[in-house]
Design a protein around this motif. Structure first.
Motif, PDB file in Angstrom:
ATOM      1  N   UNK A 186      -3.542  -1.472  -2.133  1.00  0.00           N
ATOM      2  CA  UNK A 186      -3.250  -0.681  -1.569  1.00  0.00           C
ATOM      3  C   UNK A 186      -4.761  -0.800  -0.058  1.00  0.00           C
ATOM      4  N   UNK A 187      -4.335  -2.048   0.628  1.00  0.00           N
ATOM      5  CA  UNK A 187      -5.774  -1.571   1.410  1.00  0.00           C
ATOM      6  C   UNK A 187      -6.798  -2.505   0.976  1.00  0.00           C
ATOM      7  N   UNK A 188      -7.049  -2.803   0.168  1.00  0.00           N
ATOM      8  CA  UNK A 188      -8.535  -3.435  -0.854  1.00  0.00           C
ATOM      9  C   UNK A 188      -8.533  -5.014  -0.067  1.00  0.00           C
TER      10      UNK A 188
ATOM     11  N   UNK B 183       3.843 -15.976  -9.122  1.00  0.00           N
ATOM     12  CA  UNK B 183       3.517 -14.348  -9.529  1.00  0.00           C
ATOM     13  C   UNK B 183       2.826 -13.594  -9.383  1.00  0.00           C
ATOM     14  N   UNK B 184       2.753 -12.684  -8.621  1.00  0.00           N
ATOM     15  CA  UNK B 184       1.791 -11.609  -7.850  1.00  0.00           C
ATOM     16  C   UNK B 184       2.043 -10.325  -8.526  1.00  0.00           C
ATOM     17  N   UNK B 185       0.907  -9.677  -9.523  1.00  0.00           N
ATOM     18  CA  UNK B 185       1.014  -8.484  -9.862  1.00  0.00           C
ATOM     19  C   UNK B 185       1.320  -7.766  -9.006  1.00  0.00           C
ATOM     20  N   UNK B 186       1.687  -6.078  -8.301  1.00  0.00           N
ATOM     21  CA  UNK B 186       1.485  -5.980  -6.937  1.00  0.00           C
ATOM     22  C   UNK B 186       1.423  -3.752  -8.330  1.00  0.00           C
ATOM     23  N   UNK B 187      -0.051  -3.418  -7.650  1.00  0.00           N
ATOM     24  CA  UNK B 187       0.236  -1.428  -7.919  1.00  0.00           C
ATOM     25  C   UNK B 187       0.465  -1.447  -6.469  1.00  0.00           C
ATOM     26  N   UNK B 188       1.310  -0.563  -6.988  1.00  0.00           N
ATOM     27  CA  UNK B 188       0.842   0.009  -5.002  1.00  0.00           C
ATOM     28  C   UNK B 188       1.036   1.666  -5.805  1.00  0.00           C
ATOM     29  N   UNK B 189       0.364   2.296  -4.691  1.00  0.00           N
ATOM     30  CA  UNK B 189       0.058   4.103  -5.152  1.00  0.00           C
ATOM     31  C   UNK B 189       1.423   4.643  -4.904  1.00  0.00           C
ATOM     32  N   UNK B 190       2.013   5.876  -5.684  1.00  0.00           N
ATOM     33  CA  UNK B 190       2.740   6.668  -4.795  1.00  0.00           C
ATOM     34  C   UNK B 190       2.490   7.594  -3.765  1.00  0.00           C
ATOM     35  N   UNK B 191       4.090   7.328  -3.229  1.00  0.00           N
ATOM     36  CA  UNK B 191       3.523   8.623  -2.365  1.00  0.00           C
ATOM     37  C   UNK B 191       3.189   9.914  -2.561  1.00  0.00           C
TER      38      UNK B 191
ATOM     39  N   UNK C 208       1.002  -1.609  -0.005  1.00  0.00           N
ATOM     40  CA  UNK C 208       0.174  -0.295   0.168  1.00  0.00           C
ATOM     41  C   UNK C 208       0.918   0.830  -0.065  1.00  0.00           C
ATOM     42  N   UNK C 209       0.109   2.537  -0.027  1.00  0.00           N
ATOM     43  CA  UNK C 209       0.984   3.768   0.255  1.00  0.00           C
ATOM     44  C   UNK C 209       2.001   4.443   1.073  1.00  0.00           C
TER      45      UNK C 209
END
Length: 427
Positions: free
Chosen positions: A403-405, A419-427, A286-287
């Motif tokens: 992202x906490x979802x 392999x898992x795709x990670x999408x993180x919200x930039x700070x 997450x962020x």
């Protein structure tokens, strides 16, 4: 298709030498059981030596790890083992005293590392010093892989087994049922008999059809339950291309924000309790950063099994599991807590990656909750998480929260590298 074709050609190039066309070849086969966990998966109880000369295959030696512990002349020394392997595992009996000699029971912990190429190199150096001869390769088979081979050559009539052993019941027998045998000597003989009889049948009767053998063993290779290493570099490259080499976190891509994680446990209590271990892991991205939440549940009872199954070497209640836990990661760990309290993980390195370790005690029916927070990175907001599971009895359960979802996160068993795709919200 071109890649597959090239791999096939590479395999054909090395096959004659592997089968002894250019001279005698000797291979060391390890038989392991995850009832007593090691980083590779399980404890090595028995071994076989296989010799191939001009295509003729014979089992030239068979024994127990205790035979190797007591075999050979003294002192024994490891002078060519990988440096990071010695740095991590030397204190466990592989480098003792000012002369750095090997201790008296090195084969009891020979599979501590999850990085099989390093383990195999140590085996190749240590075996000639333990009564064996120079070897050209190492193969490792756990009880599930052995069960697949039993399915090809069985059923097996084993004294003490309640029924003929097949692909469907061999693993359960070796992991659980055999421990109800009151006579420990008979129990050890049963364990040895399964491995020895399987190898003898593989070598003495018509070998399994290649298609049947491949179909039976492919899932075992994918799960890290059947591994192989070759001293020859060209042959080792073929094994690596086939994902049989068991290298630690080698599926992680470099420089694209990917993160590799492998969590391993080693039985530190001298018991056979790890069949009762359940592992639930949640990776939260997450962020604010990434963390890994580990839940380790010991479902063992406090009574009902022999002491050598659920007891321990320490003054701990019966049914207690003592584990040497390691988080192998491609990123640094910033902090950790155990059951909500600060927890110090000792840093080291293995296979070129950070490794953080400490002992954890878990009582019968209890759960240990460990959370590790990874140090922030300057990488991109997207990347992959590569998970390399430890092949124990019960598969790891992994949940990936982005992202906490939490609503989108579901636990799933992981038995092969995923392999898992990670999408993180930039700070």
């Amino acid at each position: 298709q071109q890649v597959v074709a090239q791999r096939a050609l590479d395999a054909l190039d090395v096959a004659p030498a592997v089968l002894g066309a250019d001279g005698e070849r000797v291979y060391f086969v390890m038989f392991t059981t995850p009832a007593e966990a090691r980083g590779q998966g399980g404890f090595m109880g028995n071994y076989a030596e296989i010799t191939i000369d001009q295509g003729r295959i014979a089992m030239t030696e068979f024994g127990r790890h205790t035979d190797l512990n007591s075999g050979g002349e003294r002192p024994r020394k490891l002078e060519n083992a990988p440096a990071d392997w010695l740095a991590r595992y030397g204190p466990f009996g592989y480098q003792k005293g000012p002369d750095q000699i090997v201790g008296g029971q090195p084969w009891s912990n020979i599979t501590m590392s999850p990085n099989f190429p390093a383990t195999a190199q140590v085996v190749a150096e240590l075996y000639p010093q333990s009564g064996g001869q120079e070897i050209d390769g190492v193969v490792s088979l756990d009880v599930y892989a052995l069960a697949q081979l039993v399915g090809l050559v069985g059923p097996l009539e084993i004294d003490g087994a309640p029924a003929p052993l097949t692909a469907g019941n061999t693993a359960d027998f070796l992991l659980v049922e055999q421990y109800f045998e009151d006579d420990v000597g008979n129990r050890v003989d049963m364990l040895e008999s399964v491995a020895r009889t399987t190898v003898e049948r593989l070598l003495s009767v018509a070998p399994p059809e290649p298609v049947a053998l491949g179909k039976a063993m492919a899932p075992m290779v994918e799960q890290g339950r059947a591994l192989a290493w070759a001293a020859d570099d060209a042959e080792q490259s073929v094994l690596a291309a086939a994902n049989m080499d068991g290298a630690l976190l080698d599926d992680v891509s470099e420089g694209d924000g990917s993160h590799g994680v492998a969590v391993t446990v080693v039985n530190a209590g001298g018991s056979k309790i790890d069949t009762f271990l359940e592992r639930d892991f949640e990776y939260v991205s997450g962020p604010a950063g990434d963390e890994l939440q580990l839940s380790l549940t010991n479902t063992a009872p406090a009574t009902g099994y022999p002491d050598y199954v659920i007891g321990n070497w320490f003054d701990l209640p019966s049914g207690t599991s003592r584990l040497f836990l390691t988080v192998h990661t491609t990123r640094l760990i910033e902090s950790a807590t155990l059951d909500g309290e600060p927890f110090a993980l000792g840093p080291s390195t293995e296979a070129g990656f950070p490794a953080y370790s400490e002992y954890v005690d878990i009582g019968p029916g209890a759960t240990a909750e460990l959370t590790v927070r990874f140090a922030p990175t300057d990488g991109a907001a997207t990347g992959e998480l590569v998970v390399q599971p430890q092949p124990l009895t019960t598969p790891e359960q992994w949940t990936i929260s982005l992202d906490g979802d939490d609503a989108a996160a579901t636990a799933q068993p992981v038995q092969t590298v995923r392999t898992f795709q990670l999408t993180r919200t930039p700070l």
